[in-house]
Design a protein around this motif. Structure first.
Motif, PDB file in Angstrom:
ATOM      1  N   HIS A  92     -39.203  46.906  17.310  1.00  0.00           N
ATOM      2  CA  HIS A  92     -40.641  47.067  17.090  1.00  0.00           C
ATOM      3  C   HIS A  92     -41.234  45.710  16.704  1.00  0.00           C
ATOM      4  O   HIS A  92     -40.826  45.120  15.708  1.00  0.00           O
ATOM      5  CB  HIS A  92     -40.892  48.099  15.989  1.00  0.00           C
ATOM      6  N   THR A 110     -36.118  50.904  19.926  1.00  0.00           N
ATOM      7  CA  THR A 110     -35.442  50.564  18.663  1.00  0.00           C
ATOM      8  C   THR A 110     -35.897  49.203  18.144  1.00  0.00           C
ATOM      9  O   THR A 110     -35.561  48.807  17.046  1.00  0.00           O
ATOM     10  CB  THR A 110     -33.911  50.526  18.846  1.00  0.00           C
ATOM     11  N   GLN A 155     -41.605  39.788   7.174  1.00  0.00           N
ATOM     12  CA  GLN A 155     -42.530  39.587   8.285  1.00  0.00           C
ATOM     13  C   GLN A 155     -43.797  38.904   7.779  1.00  0.00           C
ATOM     14  O   GLN A 155     -44.432  38.143   8.485  1.00  0.00           O
ATOM     15  CB  GLN A 155     -42.873  40.949   8.882  1.00  0.00           C
ATOM     16  N   MET A 205     -52.270  41.667   9.400  1.00  0.00           N
ATOM     17  CA  MET A 205     -50.959  41.057   9.613  1.00  0.00           C
ATOM     18  C   MET A 205     -50.170  40.836   8.322  1.00  0.00           C
ATOM     19  O   MET A 205     -48.946  40.915   8.312  1.00  0.00           O
ATOM     20  CB  MET A 205     -51.207  39.697  10.285  1.00  0.00           C
ATOM     21  N   ILE A 245     -33.787  50.771  10.444  1.00  0.00           N
ATOM     22  CA  ILE A 245     -34.723  49.796  11.032  1.00  0.00           C
ATOM     23  C   ILE A 245     -36.157  50.304  10.881  1.00  0.00           C
ATOM     24  O   ILE A 245     -37.051  49.566  10.453  1.00  0.00           O
ATOM     25  CB  ILE A 245     -34.385  49.530  12.520  1.00  0.00           C
ATOM     26  N   ARG A 246     -36.355  51.570  11.192  1.00  0.00           N
ATOM     27  CA  ARG A 246     -37.716  52.123  11.108  1.00  0.00           C
ATOM     28  C   ARG A 246     -38.217  52.136   9.663  1.00  0.00           C
ATOM     29  O   ARG A 246     -39.377  51.839   9.392  1.00  0.00           O
ATOM     30  CB  ARG A 246     -37.752  53.533  11.703  1.00  0.00           C
ATOM     31  N   ALA A 247     -37.336  52.450   8.743  1.00  0.00           N
ATOM     32  CA  ALA A 247     -37.742  52.512   7.331  1.00  0.00           C
ATOM     33  C   ALA A 247     -38.122  51.127   6.809  1.00  0.00           C
ATOM     34  O   ALA A 247     -39.166  50.967   6.168  1.00  0.00           O
ATOM     35  CB  ALA A 247     -36.606  53.102   6.497  1.00  0.00           C
ATOM     36  N   ASN A 288     -39.031  48.528   8.563  1.00  0.00           N
ATOM     37  CA  ASN A 288     -40.218  48.064   9.305  1.00  0.00           C
ATOM     38  C   ASN A 288     -41.490  48.449   8.571  1.00  0.00           C
ATOM     39  O   ASN A 288     -42.464  47.689   8.512  1.00  0.00           O
ATOM     40  CB  ASN A 288     -40.263  48.669  10.709  1.00  0.00           C
ATOM     41  N   MET A 337     -38.751  60.078   8.570  1.00  0.00           N
ATOM     42  CA  MET A 337     -38.652  58.812   9.290  1.00  0.00           C
ATOM     43  C   MET A 337     -39.739  58.652  10.335  1.00  0.00           C
ATOM     44  O   MET A 337     -39.818  57.654  11.019  1.00  0.00           O
ATOM     45  CB  MET A 337     -37.296  58.732   9.994  1.00  0.00           C
ATOM     46  N   GLU A 352     -30.831  53.043  13.417  1.00  0.00           N
ATOM     47  CA  GLU A 352     -32.212  53.175  13.884  1.00  0.00           C
ATOM     48  C   GLU A 352     -33.148  53.635  12.770  1.00  0.00           C
ATOM     49  O   GLU A 352     -34.259  53.135  12.618  1.00  0.00           O
ATOM     50  CB  GLU A 352     -32.233  54.193  15.005  1.00  0.00           C
ATOM     51  N   ARG A 353     -32.660  54.574  11.971  1.00  0.00           N
ATOM     52  CA  ARG A 353     -33.465  55.088  10.850  1.00  0.00           C
ATOM     53  C   ARG A 353     -33.720  53.983   9.841  1.00  0.00           C
ATOM     54  O   ARG A 353     -34.816  53.833   9.312  1.00  0.00           O
ATOM     55  CB  ARG A 353     -32.733  56.247  10.168  1.00  0.00           C
TER      56      ARG A 353
END
Lengths: 170, 362
Positions: free
Chosen positions: A17, A15, B224, A105, B194-196, B198, A1, B191-192
């Protein structure tokens, strides 16, 4: 991760970003839940990182600071400050500043999606009519009657085409 | 001004008794569009903004989808009315703060809203209860094409649909899905996740933004990137990621039951007790308790028909809605009392939690 990132505003674990373009630069900010809340990062449409960051930290480029959109008056400095464009013409004026930003972007830099076909056809007819009417006026001025007749026929046929087009759409 | 809208018995999110589903609450797509020949709203003069507003609202009123719809000029709405519309996601906070010459057109069922002179001249939004990315895309695409028949839309073959912010260039499409993810939150995996996601160009945000323990475990997950990819590909990519998130959520729920059954059942039982009996409930607490009650429906401890009702409370227990219902701007303490009263009254007929049903699931 991957590594745990710290909040840009305090030392808590981030948390939230966010990525946004400010002053022609991709800026990434990591926030913890409470700082994100305090900064109003709750509306994905209405939030600007420009409000969050200390703008003096963002580098500027003097070499292309003189651009200005002739239609809406947006300057390079405005674009860098807000990360927003002012009108359709800005995309021609600021294209060179925009392209590198888009590379970072988006998935690609060239549009591959839907096209407004109906609107583009209509716009194309309007542009052609405008050109032909100017040419007709010039031909009449210059007493070039053969050319004038040719332009008049072309205008007539284009107007018929436009009428048929409107009819088919209604 | 907005009463007819709030009292409408066909409203998708608040009066849809059939279609509420586990995990996914709703699907929302929006398109950013601008008209040729006028500066974008932020740089337009009041006269230009007014011209765009009247041109667009006239045109929208003629479209079938907007039949019996409502049009509001933002400057004519009270702060409370604006807050209620924001809580329903029918308008954005940015539109509330915009200068004169802004408005919104909302159809009767509140499945379609078009903001005029927000960041872009037009922000078209379609929504539907449940997980329906492709279906909602078809609807919004058709509506957008109808709009283009008479409006000259700013478009460029390289940059696509021209928008004020480069983040929306290309398709101008933002696809969002509201997800209820208590399993991932309770098992500390959010949280994991969300990061993945992202890293795949997908954004996650809390829906109610009250801090990680007070969000009602509802998250808005959206694409995004908008340029360099076709709309269908954007939707497929997002959809595939979301299917994985749904799988993780379902697994996390069962893992929670396996690992800490008593703790989970205790939390659900307490939420049931609080919502039916408390006399002071703040917004964050209501969201959390309702989230646990929704989980009880998904665990079959309450009838499935109650899920839509709980989803309605997610909306109607927010501060703006509570104040609007009392017809006055009231202080938070008084709001908490009104909220608790509403919950006690409306959840009074809820059947008892059937803990035996849960045994069948594990």
């Amino acid at each position: 991760m991957g590594e745990n990132l710290k909040c840009s505003n305090c030392d808590n674990q981030a948390t939230v970003h966010l990525t946004q373009i400010i002053n022609n630069k991709i800026i990434k900010v990591d926030l913890c839940e409470s700082c994100a809340q305090a900064k109003g990062v709750t509306d994905p449409e209405g939030f600007s990182l420009a409000d969050l960051l200390n703008k003096s930290h963002v580098p500027t480029h003097e070499e292309d600071s003189s651009l200005q959109c002739p239609d809406c008056g947006l300057t390079t400095a405005d674009f860098r400050r807000t990360g927003r464009l002012g009108c359709s013409s800005c995309f021609t004026v600021f294209a060179s500043l925009l392209r590198p930003v888009l590379e970072d972007m988006h998935v690609g830099t060239c549009h591959k999606g839907k096209t407004p076909d109906v609107a583009l056809s209509r716009q194309s007819i309007t542009v052609q009519l405008d050109k032909l009417e100017k040419a007709l006026a010039k031909a009449i001025d210059e007493e070039a009657y053969e050319d004038a007749a040719k332009y008049r026929d072309q205008i007539k046929s284009l107007k018929e085409e436009a009428e048929n087009y409107e009819y088919s759409q209604s | 001004m907005i009463e007819p809208l709030l009292n409408c018995k066909d409203a998708e999110l608040t009066h849809n008794t059939q279609k509420a589903t586990p995990v996914v609450l709703s699907t929302r797509l929006r398109l950013a569009r601008n008209l040729l020949g006028t500066p974008f709203p932020e740089r337009a003069s009041l006269a230009q903004r007014s011209d765009i507003l009247s041109k667009c609202s006239d045109h929208l009123s003629g479209l079938g989808k907007m039949k019996k719809g409502s049009f509001f000029e933002i400057s004519e709405l009270s702060d409370l009315e604006k807050q209620v519309l924001v809580e329903r996601h029918l308008i954005s906070r940015e539109l509330c703060e915009s200068q004169q010459g802004s408005g919104v057109y909302i159809n009767k069922a509140q499945t379609c809203s078009v903001m005029i002179n927000e960041e872009d001249h037009l922000r078209i939004q379609f929504l539907k209860t449940g997980f329906h990315l492709k279906n909602v895309w078809k609807q919004i695409d058709r509506f957008d094409t109808e709009l283009e028949e008479h409006l000259d839309i700013a478009y460029d073959s390289e940059f696509g649909y021209l928008t004020a912010c480069p983040t929306n260039l290309g398709t101008g499409l933002r696809a969002s899905v509201m997800m209820h993810l208590p399993g991932l939150v309770l098992s500390d995996q959010m949280e994991r996740v969300i990061r993945a996601v992202n890293q795949l160009g997908i954004t996650v945000r809390g829906l109610f933004g009250e801090g990680s323990d007070a969000t009602g475990h509802v998250f808005q997950i959206s694409n995004q990137q908008t340029l360099g990819e076709q709309e269908g590909d954007i939707i497929d990519r997002l959809g595939n990621v979301l299917k994985t998130v749904i799988d993780h959520e379902v697994n996390a729920r069962f893992k929670c039951l396996e690992d800490s059954r008593s703790k989970v059942l205790d939390q659900i039982g307490r939420a049931y007790g609080v919502l039916r009996n408390a006399h002071v409930v703040n917004s964050a607490e209501a969201m959390n308790m309702l989230s646990l009650l929704r989980l009880a429906v998904d665990f079959e401890m309450l009838p499935e028909s109650n899920r839509a009702e709980i989803d309605r409370f997610f909306i109607e227990c927010q501060p703006g809605h509570i104040q609007h219902a009392t017809k006055s701007e009231i202080e938070p303490d008084e709001r908490d009392v009104c909220r608790a009263k509403k919950l006690r009254e409306e959840l009074g007929s809820l059947p008892a939690l059937d803990f035996d049903k849960l045994a069948d699931l594990t």
